[in-house]
Design an enzyme around this catalytic site. Sequence first.
Site, short mmCIF file in Angstrom:
data_model
loop_
_atom_site.label_atom_id
_atom_site.label_comp_id
_atom_site.label_asym_id
_atom_site.label_seq_id
_atom_site.Cartn_x
_atom_site.Cartn_y
_atom_site.Cartn_z
N GLY A 166 3.46 5.04 -11.44
CA GLY A 166 4.03 4.86 -10.11
C GLY A 166 3.85 3.43 -9.63
O GLY A 166 3.04 2.68 -10.18
N CYS A 167 4.59 3.07 -8.61
CA CYS A 167 4.54 1.69 -8.12
C CYS A 167 3.18 1.37 -7.53
O CYS A 167 2.55 0.36 -7.89
CB CYS A 167 5.66 1.43 -7.13
SG CYS A 167 5.79 2.61 -5.77
N TYR A 168 2.70 2.22 -6.63
CA TYR A 168 1.37 1.97 -6.06
C TYR A 168 0.28 1.98 -7.13
O TYR A 168 -0.56 1.06 -7.18
CB TYR A 168 1.04 3.00 -4.97
CG TYR A 168 1.74 2.82 -3.65
CD1 TYR A 168 1.63 1.63 -2.92
CD2 TYR A 168 2.49 3.85 -3.09
CE1 TYR A 168 2.25 1.49 -1.68
CE2 TYR A 168 3.11 3.71 -1.85
CZ TYR A 168 2.99 2.53 -1.14
OH TYR A 168 3.58 2.39 0.08
N THR A 179 0.37 1.22 -10.18
CA THR A 179 0.41 0.01 -11.01
C THR A 179 -0.33 -1.14 -10.32
O THR A 179 -1.19 -1.80 -10.93
CB THR A 179 1.87 -0.39 -11.29
OG1 THR A 179 2.50 0.66 -12.03
CG2 THR A 179 1.95 -1.70 -12.06
N ALA A 180 0.01 -1.37 -9.06
CA ALA A 180 -0.66 -2.46 -8.34
C ALA A 180 -2.15 -2.20 -8.24
O ALA A 180 -2.99 -3.08 -8.48
CB ALA A 180 -0.04 -2.62 -6.95
#
Lengths: 344, 344, 344, 344
Positions: C148-150, C152-153
Amino acid sequence: MKVAIVGATGYGGIELIRLLRQHRHVSELSVFSSSQAGTNYDDIYPHVQDIYQGVLKSVDAHQLADEYDVIFVSAPPGVAAELMEYLIDGQAKVIDLSGDFRLLDGSIYEDWYGRPAAKSSLVEKAVYGLSEWNREEIEKAKLIANPGCYPTAVLLGLAPLANDNVIDTSTLIIDAKSGTTGAGKNPSEMTHFAEMNDSLKVYKVNQHKHTPEIEQQLEQWIGTKEPITFTPHLVPMSRGIMATMYAKVSDSLTKTKVEQIYRDAYEKTPFVRINSSRYPATKEVYGSNFTNISYHLDERTGRITVISVIDNLVKGAAGQAIQNMNLMQGFEETEGLWAMPVYP
Amino acid sequence: MKVAIVGATGYGGIELIRLLRQHRHVSELSVFSSSQAGTNYDDIYPHVQDIYQGVLKSVDAHQLADEYDVIFVSAPPGVAAELMEYLIDGQAKVIDLSGDFRLLDGSIYEDWYGRPAAKSSLVEKAVYGLSEWNREEIEKAKLIANPGCYPTAVLLGLAPLANDNVIDTSTLIIDAKSGTTGAGKNPSEMTHFAEMNDSLKVYKVNQHKHTPEIEQQLEQWIGTKEPITFTPHLVPMSRGIMATMYAKVSDSLTKTKVEQIYRDAYEKTPFVRINSSRYPATKEVYGSNFTNISYHLDERTGRITVISVIDNLVKGAAGQAIQNMNLMQGFEETEGLWAMPVYP
Amino acid sequence: MKVAIVGATGYGGIELIRLLRQHRHVSELSVFSSSQAGTNYDDIYPHVQDIYQGVLKSVDAHQLADEYDVIFVSAPPGVAAELMEYLIDGQAKVIDLSGDFRLLDGSIYEDWYGRPAAKSSLVEKAVYGLSEWNREEIEKAKLIANPGCYPTAVLLGLAPLANDNVIDTSTLIIDAKSGTTGAGKNPSEMTHFAEMNDSLKVYKVNQHKHTPEIEQQLEQWIGTKEPITFTPHLVPMSRGIMATMYAKVSDSLTKTKVEQIYRDAYEKTPFVRINSSRYPATKEVYGSNFTNISYHLDERTGRITVISVIDNLVKGAAGQAIQNMNLMQGFEETEGLWAMPVYP
Amino acid sequence: MKVAIVGATGYGGIELIRLLRQHRHVSELSVFSSSQAGTNYDDIYPHVQDIYQGVLKSVDAHQLADEYDVIFVSAPPGVAAELMEYLIDGQAKVIDLSGDFRLLDGSIYEDWYGRPAAKSSLVEKAVYGLSEWNREEIEKAKLIANPGCYPTAVLLGLAPLANDNVIDTSTLIIDAKSGTTGAGKNPSEMTHFAEMNDSLKVYKVNQHKHTPEIEQQLEQWIGTKEPITFTPHLVPMSRGIMATMYAKVSDSLTKTKVEQIYRDAYEKTPFVRINSSRYPATKEVYGSNFTNISYHLDERTGRITVISVIDNLVKGAAGQAIQNMNLMQGFEETEGLWAMPVYP
């Protein structure tokens, strides 16, 4: 091919680096700056960390003239005019992104720019780099006067009509809107975030220096000189120009004929996209070298409305400069520039 | 004074509530909605929590006609036309913010709105509520057709010139730009944040329904009918309209004369601010009922450029509606509206 | 290499197309959509006009399994889970951008996603595609669960500390902020421009479904399971995620040691950039596959603050998916992804 | 009542003028500026044209002390400290919006502000103007140290928990986000539109000077001193602060109990709005003096997340200053401040 960028720290400069990195024929890319020589480029622009390790060098005209194949000058007014006196005899081809060599008549330059014009012997050697309409001359040029951002959007939109002589330029109105990168990298009250956010501004009404640049080119196409009305606006966005243009058309102009005129003009140009069944938005060209053009003939008023959209930093500056380099060097016209817009 | 808002859940409705809360003569403020009757207003708009405790009531024309002194209708096209058949005989004065009663010629309404026009007997009773130019009729009106947002900005900018007959309306071009609240509260692809942010859009070229509204008023001022060119744009900001307008002027028109025309026209109107030594920005009227106007005569082209700026939800909708109420009820014109723009 | 994108009309899909067009090993790129089969892609996304001429095809699992080398699934929850039952036996490698295969424990999936989990036999075959930390498994994978995007960060920021076991995860707080493209292409009240512009929102406090994804990976690194606090916010910008993370550190952790931990972790990974002498901004990775990480040890509080920045559509979705494809196919890891961020 | 604003040209100053114009007890409003004395206020801020005709006067401490009832000082650090030596013996009550009198310990001031502290004899006379929690002292004060924008949002959110001693402040994390007006009116690279638009920045990690201000107040409430973690971010919006705050809670704290704590704390304060069934957004307080607070107890982690939202220029500066003036002068607390937020 060795490439130099003089005045590499502005927004035009950083965009040249972004695009030239993707260019298969650029083997060396050097950056120059009078005021910041010795600085690592990524200290100024941290987004290039680990990608571009250039160090800014001080500007030495003789060295530039000898060592590089192509030199882009992306500096404040006057810098290119002075530098060109040395570069003119060097091996390097030069593409100037300022207005120094765009206006053929020095007195007009001095009226609108409020500063001395470049030597006329240099201006005469410059070719106006509107890639789609000046291709043959560009291919043979030593020095390119890269068009301004507004003129690029405006002239690409009007060129087919002007060349076919189907509009009355004495009725021409150009209402142009730009993102704020067009105002450059230096902080100012006008472009302070709190002042610009959620606001729309108009500026330099009837006084923007791109006005004579547009008039000069229209005169060359049409044969008569007409003063035009040009109004720039500042929109709360980073990139993008939209020019909305209005003119009376010849009585005989039909929708079919307009369509044909635009199709004929741009069917072989990779970066101009015509679409009149939709309304364009600046985001549709974001980060790319494309120009989106839409036109609307209004029978009620006998006027045509032409809308032309570009990314001011790409087709309006660095992208068109590289497109011109490609033409000058005999590369594929789209080399380094064939990326899709970043959307949304 | 008891006030009702019909169609209170749109952006026009919430702005009416914000402003009417400050109005010293409003003792009761009720909100109506066909689709959301029974809902607490602060469930829809949490920013009014603890300030406005209204509950949406279902719309009953007879009750409305009898119980309220002033009714604002801020509903989709057609609602006011139908409702007015009952309200016309009630005690309440009605201010309609839709286009239902603006166009005198029903066939023009049907052409541009693509739906049946209101009964002509009702349309005839409506007074066009451009406060600064229709004051006397407004004061006596039972029913106000509150002007559209674009026409308000446009007409206030052009009125002095049109009434003095110093421009050639056959050359008139109106390039208008709006924030996205003008497109209303319903989510759509066009106004989806990711699509609209950092982008400028043009839409409904030569097809916006505010066009005939502008033409009708200009004809009344000038005496002849001319089709105009009107182009709306959508700017990535919440509020604000800027209309940039262009026309050829009479040969005899001087800068001194223009100045005098505007000064004479607006010296007694509290909400119109003239300033031609500066360029306006929409933020300068944010949240307020002001119209900022700037004009620039260009000797090179023989054209005048007029720039007019409003907050589309205030002077372009709720604010002007309240200004009209003040005139109708004999209150101070600025009552409830004399707040400073929110800046920055 | 023949590549298919299933669910190609969302923002993840369009970003895959943008990036895969630049990829030298992709010879064919086909797009699939159940709901919009038969539509020209440029009718949905006009910015691809003249560049990408794909037509959306209807989804046929058997055909997909047989004809393509790599299939990206960028569809709503559940689509990949169903499709994978057929694809698992085909020749194509599959990279799923949804959450269908990320959570190993089906009951946790069902708690947080509120829908049935994919078959556990399929989930077991999936490799979690956090490229920098799962490289060897990814290279051998048939099916990738793209992060997911979150997560990953967050995970790229925390991984060095978690793997070195120098933070107390029971004290871990993750405050994350995203641009609105993370909320997808469908218009909603939350992402209506007028509601989102000039506003900052918090949402799904303690309830975002990326929470268990982060917890699962941390547990694998650290060995113990700790519930974390994760808060997502929506920022008025199109792209970008910033995760600001806080944890107590081991007493023995010094600035020198932290530096070494991050340097060791990322010295060979091309897309992670460490810089603790500056504060990152999301714009510095705009349009690129980079992750910028900064960390700040505070002796006053005994805490470390880690800041991690990505473009949610690139490293947070399409870019990392392609990076994983590169690893799976044995290509250069940076192929198709080595572009400079678009700035400003 | 005669009111003076010293340092009237910043964003705090203009907001004071906007709000004081609506105040029924202000009969005269004068503006002072050392650097711009003699300038018409509307030459600096054109949005006040025709509404506020003040001319900036030069600052004369003795004159100020004698002629005004209330003096707001909205100037750079140090100005109020110096001025106050004269004003302390005058008749005027003084409300200082800078940090000069907020920190009781001069050495802490000097550590964080990097400049000499005000005389301790003056600092001792100052009352910290957190209106909702210091009401009685404010009513009797001669000199108010108006709270910083971040501390206002943070402390109003935490006060009920801190005063009830139900959180462990040693675990307190404050992640704060602000619009750019918090950075003031002076253009800078950080707040240049092209750099800030569509971007999220973090800054001064563990180094923001509002940190000790928050710590000092928490210590007064709780009785023990704990260093906190405070991280400010810059969001691409003009106004608004959101503070997201995290802490471990006492084992015995239930949802019912939290609700009661907040209800008890704020049931009589007009400007604090509690709502935990929704997630707040900064736009919901835009242009108003409200604080919106939401809290979320997470049983999984034993933590509470408190979200507090203000308009940094109103409740975070000018609005709270006027609220304090109302308390000092015995006016209705809401006088001049009871406007609805401007939405959307």
